[in-house]
Enzyme design. Structure first.
Site, PDB file in Angstrom:
ATOM      1  N   LYS A 144     -11.010  33.883 -21.148  1.00  0.00           N
ATOM      2  CA  LYS A 144     -12.131  34.790 -20.892  1.00  0.00           C
ATOM      3  C   LYS A 144     -12.559  35.542 -22.153  1.00  0.00           C
ATOM      4  O   LYS A 144     -13.737  35.619 -22.465  1.00  0.00           O
ATOM      5  CB  LYS A 144     -11.627  35.793 -19.861  1.00  0.00           C
ATOM      6  CG  LYS A 144     -12.604  36.391 -18.962  1.00  0.00           C
ATOM      7  CD  LYS A 144     -11.915  37.081 -17.778  1.00  0.00           C
ATOM      8  CE  LYS A 144     -10.588  37.758 -18.030  1.00  0.00           C
ATOM      9  NZ  LYS A 144     -10.623  39.021 -18.730  1.00  0.00           N
ATOM     10  N   ARG A 174     -11.612  43.692 -11.139  1.00  0.00           N
ATOM     11  CA  ARG A 174     -10.374  42.929 -10.978  1.00  0.00           C
ATOM     12  C   ARG A 174      -9.861  42.991  -9.544  1.00  0.00           C
ATOM     13  O   ARG A 174      -8.881  42.326  -9.221  1.00  0.00           O
ATOM     14  CB  ARG A 174      -9.312  43.533 -11.896  1.00  0.00           C
ATOM     15  CG  ARG A 174      -9.262  42.877 -13.290  1.00  0.00           C
ATOM     16  CD  ARG A 174      -7.883  42.533 -13.569  1.00  0.00           C
ATOM     17  NE  ARG A 174      -7.227  42.381 -14.831  1.00  0.00           N
ATOM     18  CZ  ARG A 174      -7.579  42.508 -16.056  1.00  0.00           C
ATOM     19  NH1 ARG A 174      -8.773  42.860 -16.379  1.00  0.00           N
ATOM     20  NH2 ARG A 174      -6.756  42.291 -17.039  1.00  0.00           N
ATOM     21  N   ARG A 184      -0.716  33.673 -27.491  1.00  0.00           N
ATOM     22  CA  ARG A 184      -1.925  34.484 -27.672  1.00  0.00           C
ATOM     23  C   ARG A 184      -1.697  35.609 -28.696  1.00  0.00           C
ATOM     24  O   ARG A 184      -0.667  36.270 -28.703  1.00  0.00           O
ATOM     25  CB  ARG A 184      -2.338  35.099 -26.339  1.00  0.00           C
ATOM     26  CG  ARG A 184      -3.611  35.896 -26.455  1.00  0.00           C
ATOM     27  CD  ARG A 184      -4.280  35.959 -25.129  1.00  0.00           C
ATOM     28  NE  ARG A 184      -4.112  37.263 -24.530  1.00  0.00           N
ATOM     29  CZ  ARG A 184      -5.021  37.805 -23.738  1.00  0.00           C
ATOM     30  NH1 ARG A 184      -6.118  37.173 -23.439  1.00  0.00           N
ATOM     31  NH2 ARG A 184      -4.791  38.985 -23.229  1.00  0.00           N
ATOM     32  N   ARG A 197       0.213  41.322 -28.446  1.00  0.00           N
ATOM     33  CA  ARG A 197       0.214  42.590 -27.696  1.00  0.00           C
ATOM     34  C   ARG A 197       1.511  42.705 -26.922  1.00  0.00           C
ATOM     35  O   ARG A 197       1.993  41.708 -26.376  1.00  0.00           O
ATOM     36  CB  ARG A 197      -0.951  42.600 -26.704  1.00  0.00           C
ATOM     37  CG  ARG A 197      -2.239  42.941 -27.346  1.00  0.00           C
ATOM     38  CD  ARG A 197      -3.411  42.982 -26.392  1.00  0.00           C
ATOM     39  NE  ARG A 197      -3.132  42.681 -24.998  1.00  0.00           N
ATOM     40  CZ  ARG A 197      -4.068  42.282 -24.148  1.00  0.00           C
ATOM     41  NH1 ARG A 197      -5.306  42.136 -24.549  1.00  0.00           N
ATOM     42  NH2 ARG A 197      -3.778  42.045 -22.899  1.00  0.00           N
ATOM     43  N   ARG A 225       2.398  40.347 -14.515  1.00  0.00           N
ATOM     44  CA  ARG A 225       0.940  40.479 -14.423  1.00  0.00           C
ATOM     45  C   ARG A 225       0.331  39.426 -13.520  1.00  0.00           C
ATOM     46  O   ARG A 225      -0.587  39.683 -12.762  1.00  0.00           O
ATOM     47  CB  ARG A 225       0.296  40.287 -15.808  1.00  0.00           C
ATOM     48  CG  ARG A 225       0.260  41.510 -16.625  1.00  0.00           C
ATOM     49  CD  ARG A 225       0.050  41.105 -18.052  1.00  0.00           C
ATOM     50  NE  ARG A 225      -1.320  41.277 -18.466  1.00  0.00           N
ATOM     51  CZ  ARG A 225      -1.769  40.844 -19.645  1.00  0.00           C
ATOM     52  NH1 ARG A 225      -0.981  40.189 -20.452  1.00  0.00           N
ATOM     53  NH2 ARG A 225      -2.997  41.072 -19.985  1.00  0.00           N
TER      54      ARG A 225
HETATM   55  P1  AMP Z   1      -6.757  42.915 -20.297  1.00  0.00           P
HETATM   56  O1  AMP Z   1      -6.915  43.190 -21.750  1.00  0.00           O
HETATM   57  O2  AMP Z   1      -8.086  42.698 -19.604  1.00  0.00           O
HETATM   58  O3  AMP Z   1      -5.786  41.834 -19.980  1.00  0.00           O
HETATM   59  O4  AMP Z   1      -6.172  44.272 -19.651  1.00  0.00           O
HETATM   60  C1  AMP Z   1      -4.909  44.794 -20.044  1.00  0.00           C
HETATM   61  C2  AMP Z   1      -4.330  45.662 -18.926  1.00  0.00           C
HETATM   62  O5  AMP Z   1      -5.241  46.757 -18.648  1.00  0.00           O
HETATM   63  C3  AMP Z   1      -4.176  44.946 -17.589  1.00  0.00           C
HETATM   64  O6  AMP Z   1      -2.956  44.227 -17.501  1.00  0.00           O
HETATM   65  C4  AMP Z   1      -4.208  46.126 -16.623  1.00  0.00           C
HETATM   66  O7  AMP Z   1      -2.987  46.842 -16.647  1.00  0.00           O
HETATM   67  C5  AMP Z   1      -5.257  47.028 -17.246  1.00  0.00           C
HETATM   68  N1  AMP Z   1      -6.622  46.707 -16.746  1.00  0.00           N
HETATM   69  C6  AMP Z   1      -7.659  46.157 -17.441  1.00  0.00           C
HETATM   70  N2  AMP Z   1      -8.744  46.024 -16.671  1.00  0.00           N
HETATM   71  C7  AMP Z   1      -8.396  46.502 -15.441  1.00  0.00           C
HETATM   72  C8  AMP Z   1      -9.085  46.627 -14.202  1.00  0.00           C
HETATM   73  N3  AMP Z   1     -10.357  46.215 -14.049  1.00  0.00           N
HETATM   74  N4  AMP Z   1      -8.398  47.174 -13.158  1.00  0.00           N
HETATM   75  C9  AMP Z   1      -7.134  47.598 -13.287  1.00  0.00           C
HETATM   76  N5  AMP Z   1      -6.427  47.496 -14.418  1.00  0.00           N
HETATM   77  C10 AMP Z   1      -7.039  46.965 -15.492  1.00  0.00           C
END
Ligand code: AMP
Length: 228
Positions: free
Chosen positions: A14, A89, A128, A161, A172
């Protein structure tokens, strides 16, 4: 005003496809993970609260992310539209987004689901990496930087990360895939969903993603960035 939602599990690609969509449409990318990580780095109350969930691979509560994300979506640079990466999400978030957009006479015009089987996702995540300056995404196996450890685009350091480590990744997936599938179902019912097979090579996936944008206004001349 073109709002496009990119859907996919962590590691689906994505983040790699988002700039392609943004460039095609001439709109910014709003990435919820970037917004939250910026709050964590800044040490705000929001960041401290969010970090407790993020570090365990859990979703941040809907109430928190909905408020932060919708505020961001209302800022001036997103008036012409945006690519939403990482939000919504959950079904609750998708419904909150619909309400907010409807109130402003806007709507999600297209949602694109990048579909990848869970075990493929877990092995991908081990490879990643992201850059420290702007979150540009690399994969050591399929999309490595030209110079090891250095971002091709802005020259910053490339790191793994903490929330991309395997135990966190498995947590996750268990936590995030069921609500993601509810969001996919939400947009399928709304009739704007296109699904792209995310197992293909990146350029094939990009071709599928661009094909999924057919019929939407495009502006390939606009500059575009990843913005928090
Ligand atoms: P990402 O970089 O999109 O993978 O987001 C990293 C972390 O941020 C995720 O594993 C969640 O803990 C939190 N997060 C990001 N976007 C959301 C969302 N829309 N709703 C809830 N938690 C989020």
């Amino acid at each position: 005003m073109t709002v496009v939602v990119l859907l996919g599990a962590p590691g689906s690609g994505k983040g790699t496809q988002a700039p392609i969509v943004a460039r095609h449409l001439g709109v910014p990318i709003l990435a919820s993970g970037d917004l939250l990580r910026a709050a964590v780095s800044a040490g705000t109350q929001l960041g401290r609260d969010a970090d407790r969930f993020m570090s365990r691979g859990q979703l941040v509560p809907d109430e928190t992310i909905v408020r932060v994300f919708l505020d961001r979506l209302e800022r001036a640079d997103a008036r012409g539209g945006a690519v939403l990466d990482g939000f919504p999400r959950t079904r609750v978030q998708a419904e909150a987004l619909d309400r907010d957009l409807t109130a402003a006479g806007r709507r999600v015009e297209r949602s694109i689901y990048i579909d990848v089987p869970t075990e493929d996702l877990i092995s991908r995540m081990a490879n990643r990496r992201i850059c420290t300056a702007n979150g540009h995404v690399y994969n050591l196996a399929s999309n490595p930087p030209l110079r090891s450890g250095v971002c091709d685009i802005d020259g910053s350091e490339i790191i793994q990360r903490p929330d991309d480590q395997e135990a966190t990744v498995r947590a996750r997936m268990t936590e995030q895939i069921p609500p993601l599938l509810e969001v996919v179902d939400h947009y399928r019912r709304a009739g704007n969903l296109r699904t792209v097979d995310g197992r293909d090579p990146i350029d094939v996936v990009s071709g599928g993603v661009i094909a999924a944008l057919e019929g939407l206004p495009s502006d390939s001349s606009s500059g575009v960035g990843r913005v928090g």
